[in-house]
Design an enzyme around this catalytic site. Structure first.
Site, PDB file in Angstrom:
ATOM      1  N   SER A  70      16.080   7.406  75.513  1.00  0.00           N
ATOM      2  CA  SER A  70      15.923   8.427  76.552  1.00  0.00           C
ATOM      3  C   SER A  70      17.264   9.046  76.943  1.00  0.00           C
ATOM      4  CB  SER A  70      15.295   7.821  77.805  1.00  0.00           C
ATOM      5  OG  SER A  70      14.088   7.185  77.498  1.00  0.00           O
TER       6      SER A  70
HETATM    7  N1  SAH Z   1      13.691   2.352  76.734  1.00  0.00           N
HETATM    8  C1  SAH Z   1      13.937   2.818  75.397  1.00  0.00           C
HETATM    9  C2  SAH Z   1      13.151   4.053  75.082  1.00  0.00           C
HETATM   10  C3  SAH Z   1      12.553   3.964  73.729  1.00  0.00           C
HETATM   11  S1  SAH Z   1      11.305   5.155  73.357  1.00  0.00           S
HETATM   12  C4  SAH Z   1      15.425   2.987  75.166  1.00  0.00           C
HETATM   13  O1  SAH Z   1      16.177   2.941  76.140  1.00  0.00           O
HETATM   14  O2  SAH Z   1      15.841   3.129  74.018  1.00  0.00           O
HETATM   15  C5  SAH Z   1       9.837   4.289  73.799  1.00  0.00           C
HETATM   16  C6  SAH Z   1       9.567   3.000  73.093  1.00  0.00           C
HETATM   17  O3  SAH Z   1       8.262   2.558  73.499  1.00  0.00           O
HETATM   18  C7  SAH Z   1       9.520   3.080  71.573  1.00  0.00           C
HETATM   19  O4  SAH Z   1      10.419   2.158  71.040  1.00  0.00           O
HETATM   20  C8  SAH Z   1       8.083   2.721  71.220  1.00  0.00           C
HETATM   21  O5  SAH Z   1       7.955   1.995  70.031  1.00  0.00           O
HETATM   22  C9  SAH Z   1       7.675   1.888  72.421  1.00  0.00           C
HETATM   23  N2  SAH Z   1       6.235   1.781  72.634  1.00  0.00           N
HETATM   24  C10 SAH Z   1       5.283   2.741  72.514  1.00  0.00           C
HETATM   25  N3  SAH Z   1       4.067   2.256  72.814  1.00  0.00           N
HETATM   26  C11 SAH Z   1       4.256   0.939  73.135  1.00  0.00           C
HETATM   27  C12 SAH Z   1       3.390  -0.117  73.531  1.00  0.00           C
HETATM   28  N4  SAH Z   1       2.077   0.057  73.662  1.00  0.00           N
HETATM   29  N5  SAH Z   1       3.937  -1.321  73.788  1.00  0.00           N
HETATM   30  C13 SAH Z   1       5.265  -1.538  73.666  1.00  0.00           C
HETATM   31  N6  SAH Z   1       6.133  -0.587  73.307  1.00  0.00           N
HETATM   32  C14 SAH Z   1       5.642   0.642  73.037  1.00  0.00           C
END
Ligand code: SAH
Length: 221
Positions: A70
């Site tokens: 993000s």
């Molecule tokens: N907080 C992260 C943002 C990553 S983007 C950072 O700082 O890098 C969002 C993430 O959510 C992705 O890695 C994706 O794989 C994960 N995601 C999506 N659906 C999910 C679910 N149902 N359970 C766990 N993770 C999930």
């Protein structure tokens, strides 16, 4: 990883980081503790080396597997919202991704529990959190739409992928006084919501329009 990797060189210098903090202030981030943590955390270790020169821009960056780290503004805003009514003790994060938001939280709350559905992302995140010697974090490979019932209730939940509607499990796992910060909506356009659980019930506030990757069902290897 060596000291040089953590401190950063060139584009990742202290001045570059200070510029990012000024920008976050200009965008309305007021919590000094949040700004301090973001100033000091080496964001460049959370992306591939080829992108590290962009790590201190206020922009989202790809982390592989179609996912993104993000934008710093969003990380700051969500963290600020989570902490607005005083310290949090047990915080659940859904969507570990690169581990950057996890690392920010780990420096601001007692315990962080973070769930990621894509194994290779989780493995890399674990390595980075180890490099930063953050020991108050537990990671789980699972579909986080179910929360983490064994570790609940949580006085904070932060979701970094967007469901079309808020999973009931997450609200159930919120303690009284707990705060849930979550992007909600389909089609790549969502609203960031703040949900609070009190003795009287659940309140919901819409904060601003955001863009997150979708919260998807099921865990993958
Ligand atoms: N907080 C992260 C943002 C990553 S983007 C950072 O700082 O890098 C969002 C993430 O959510 C992705 O890695 C994706 O794989 C994960 N995601 C999506 N659906 C999910 C679910 N149902 N359970 C766990 N993770 C999930």
């Amino acid at each position: 990883m060596s000291d040089v990797d953590l401190r950063g060189i060139g584009m990742t210098s202290q001045r570059t980081r200070d510029r990012l903090i000024q920008r976050l202030r200009d965008e309305g981030i007021e919590n000094a503790a949040v700004l301090d943590v973001i100033r000091n955390i080496p964001r460049h270790i959370f992306v591939d080396e080829a992108l590290s020169h962009r790590a201190y821009e206020d922009t989202a960056l790809p982390i592989g597997q179609g996912q993104t780290l993000s934008q710093p503004y969003i990380v700051a805003r969500m963290t600020e919202l989570l902490l607005a009514e005083g310290p949090r003790h047990r915080v659940l994060e859904i969507g570990t991704g690169s581990g950057y938001q996890t690392a920010v939280l780990a420096q601001m709350v007692d315990q962080v529990f973070s769930v990621e559905r894509i194994r290779p992302l989780q493995d890399k995140a674990r390595q980075r959190l180890r490099t930063l010697k953050l020991q108050n974090v537990q990671l789980k490979h699972a579909d986080g739409g179910m929360g983490w019932p064994e570790q609940g209730p949580f006085d904070g939940i932060l979701v970094t992928a967007a469901p079309e509607s808020i999973p009931a499990e997450l609200i159930e796992q919120l303690s009284i006084g707990g705060r849930l910060v979550i992007p909600v909506g389909g089609g790549g356009q969502q609203q960031l919501k703040l949900i609070q659980k009190t003795e009287e019930g659940i309140s919901s506030e819409t904060i601003e329009a955001v863009r997150f990757v979708p919260l998807l069902a099921g865990a993958i290897r």
